[in-house]
Design a protein around this motif. Structure first.
Motif, PDB file in Angstrom:
ATOM      1  N   THR A   1       5.085  13.703  -0.143  1.00  0.00           N
ATOM      2  CA  THR A   1       5.633  12.425   0.310  1.00  0.00           C
ATOM      3  C   THR A   1       4.868  11.250  -0.272  1.00  0.00           C
ATOM      4  OG1 THR A   1       4.230  12.417   2.291  1.00  0.00           O
ATOM      5  CG2 THR A   1       6.459  13.330   2.533  1.00  0.00           C
ATOM      6  N   LEU A   2       5.574  10.160  -0.411  1.00  0.00           N
ATOM      7  CA  LEU A   2       4.984   8.878  -0.760  1.00  0.00           C
ATOM      8  C   LEU A   2       5.446   7.895   0.304  1.00  0.00           C
ATOM      9  CD1 LEU A   2       4.850   7.101  -4.206  1.00  0.00           C
ATOM     10  CD2 LEU A   2       5.458   5.881  -2.134  1.00  0.00           C
ATOM     11  N   GLU A   3       4.510   7.371   1.073  1.00  0.00           N
ATOM     12  CA  GLU A   3       4.814   6.362   2.089  1.00  0.00           C
ATOM     13  C   GLU A   3       4.508   4.997   1.490  1.00  0.00           C
ATOM     14  OE1 GLU A   3       2.610   7.092   5.702  1.00  0.00           O
ATOM     15  OE2 GLU A   3       2.798   9.251   5.391  1.00  0.00           O
ATOM     16  N   ALA A   4       5.484   4.087   1.541  1.00  0.00           N
ATOM     17  CA  ALA A   4       5.299   2.734   1.014  1.00  0.00           C
ATOM     18  C   ALA A   4       5.222   1.758   2.183  1.00  0.00           C
ATOM     19  CB  ALA A   4       6.458   2.367   0.097  1.00  0.00           C
TER      20      ALA A   4
ATOM     21  N   LEU B   1       6.124   0.071   7.555  1.00  0.00           N
ATOM     22  CA  LEU B   1       6.525   1.189   6.706  1.00  0.00           C
ATOM     23  C   LEU B   1       7.879   0.837   6.081  1.00  0.00           C
ATOM     24  CD1 LEU B   1       6.099   4.098   5.676  1.00  0.00           C
ATOM     25  CD2 LEU B   1       7.289   4.887   7.743  1.00  0.00           C
ATOM     26  N   VAL B   2       7.903   0.695   4.764  1.00  0.00           N
ATOM     27  CA  VAL B   2       9.128   0.351   4.038  1.00  0.00           C
ATOM     28  C   VAL B   2       9.968   1.596   3.826  1.00  0.00           C
ATOM     29  CG1 VAL B   2      10.037  -0.588   1.872  1.00  0.00           C
ATOM     30  CG2 VAL B   2       8.009  -1.611   2.925  1.00  0.00           C
ATOM     31  N   GLY B   3       9.303   2.731   3.591  1.00  0.00           N
ATOM     32  CA  GLY B   3      10.038   3.975   3.390  1.00  0.00           C
ATOM     33  C   GLY B   3       9.109   5.138   3.139  1.00  0.00           C
ATOM     34  N   THR B   4       9.587   6.322   3.497  1.00  0.00           N
ATOM     35  CA  THR B   4       8.892   7.564   3.181  1.00  0.00           C
ATOM     36  C   THR B   4       9.786   8.309   2.201  1.00  0.00           C
ATOM     37  OG1 THR B   4       7.855   7.659   5.352  1.00  0.00           O
ATOM     38  CG2 THR B   4       7.940   9.710   4.101  1.00  0.00           C
TER      39      THR B   4
ATOM     40  N   ALA C   1       0.857  -1.193   0.000  1.00  0.00           N
ATOM     41  CA  ALA C   1       0.000   0.000   0.000  1.00  0.00           C
ATOM     42  C   ALA C   1       0.888   1.237   0.000  1.00  0.00           C
ATOM     43  CB  ALA C   1      -0.913   0.004   1.217  1.00  0.00           C
ATOM     44  N   TRP C   2       0.462   2.230  -0.748  1.00  0.00           N
ATOM     45  CA  TRP C   2       1.143   3.521  -0.766  1.00  0.00           C
ATOM     46  C   TRP C   2       0.157   4.594  -0.349  1.00  0.00           C
ATOM     47  CZ3 TRP C   2       3.808   3.784  -6.248  1.00  0.00           C
ATOM     48  CH2 TRP C   2       4.779   2.765  -6.346  1.00  0.00           C
ATOM     49  N   LEU C   3       0.648   5.541   0.440  1.00  0.00           N
ATOM     50  CA  LEU C   3      -0.111   6.743   0.779  1.00  0.00           C
ATOM     51  C   LEU C   3       0.676   7.925   0.236  1.00  0.00           C
ATOM     52  CD1 LEU C   3      -1.195   5.948   4.456  1.00  0.00           C
ATOM     53  CD2 LEU C   3      -2.576   5.785   2.371  1.00  0.00           C
ATOM     54  N   VAL C   4       0.046   8.677  -0.649  1.00  0.00           N
ATOM     55  CA  VAL C   4       0.681   9.821  -1.292  1.00  0.00           C
ATOM     56  C   VAL C   4       0.063  11.081  -0.716  1.00  0.00           C
ATOM     57  CG1 VAL C   4       0.990  11.032  -3.491  1.00  0.00           C
ATOM     58  CG2 VAL C   4       1.147   8.524  -3.408  1.00  0.00           C
TER      59      VAL C   4
END
Length: 190
Positions: free
Chosen positions: A149-152, A163-166, A140-143
């Motif tokens: 930012t794109l949170e993966a 959370l894999v990365g922001t 899931a990604w939150l943009v």
């Protein structure tokens, strides 16, 4: 005189269909959630990301869809459905060889992306993300166009999100599950 608390009526698909077409309606846990379709920045981020992911949407790769309606069984009331409309969603074609003929999809996607706005952030983080996890969505990604930012996120075997990365600003990167394509985040913020 004390009156017993009224039991709240569960919203139904008919309630969702009664929402004006310029609004976005979703059913989660028997509650109807109505939001606006998003401002131009929201639409730009969504469209730019769709263009960036375009090379993946080929035979043998992925189905990448813009805002489909997803139907999942409501665990509290199995005769009802949770109805979610992520901004972008993707299925590996090996899992979903053909698109369904229905106006909705019942197969949980492999990836979802929601673009956050001030008015939808809580809904998307607190209510939709747990449903995606429950249904086994792997990524899931939150943009957030406001924060650029794109949170993966990746789903752990425990069913929790990690959370894999922001990723920020104008980064060029490869993000799970689309490592095959280098994404340019700059167009998302223009």
């Amino acid at each position: 005189m004390v009156h017993p608390a009224e039991k709240r009526r569960r919203a139904t698909y008919a309630d969702l269909e009664a929402v004006p077409p310029h609004k976005l309606a979703e059913l989660i846990g028997g509650e109807l959630h109505v939001t606006s379709r998003g401002a131009p920045r929201h639409a730009n981020a969504r469209g730019a990301l769709l263009v960036e992911l375009g090379p993946l949407d080929r035979p043998g790769g992925w189905w990448i869809l813009n805002g489909p309606e997803l139907h999942f069984p409501d665990p509290i009331s199995p005769e009802d459905s949770d109805v979610l409309v992520p901004d972008l969603v993707g299925w590996r074609r090996e899992r979903m060889p053909e698109l369904p003929e229905t106006a909705y999809v019942e197969l949980a996607p492999d990836w979802v992306c929601d673009v956050l706005t001030e008015s939808t952030e809580e809904l998307k983080r607190e209510l939709k993300m747990p449903v995606y996890a429950r249904e086994g969505v792997r990524n899931a990604w939150l943009v957030d166009p406001r924060q650029r930012t794109l949170e993966a996120y990746s789903l752990l075997p425990s069913g929790a999100w990690a959370l894999v990365g922001t990723h920020r600003e104008a980064a060029r990167l490869r993000i799970e599950p689309f490592e095959a394509v280098e994404l340019d985040l700059a167009p998302l913020w223009e």
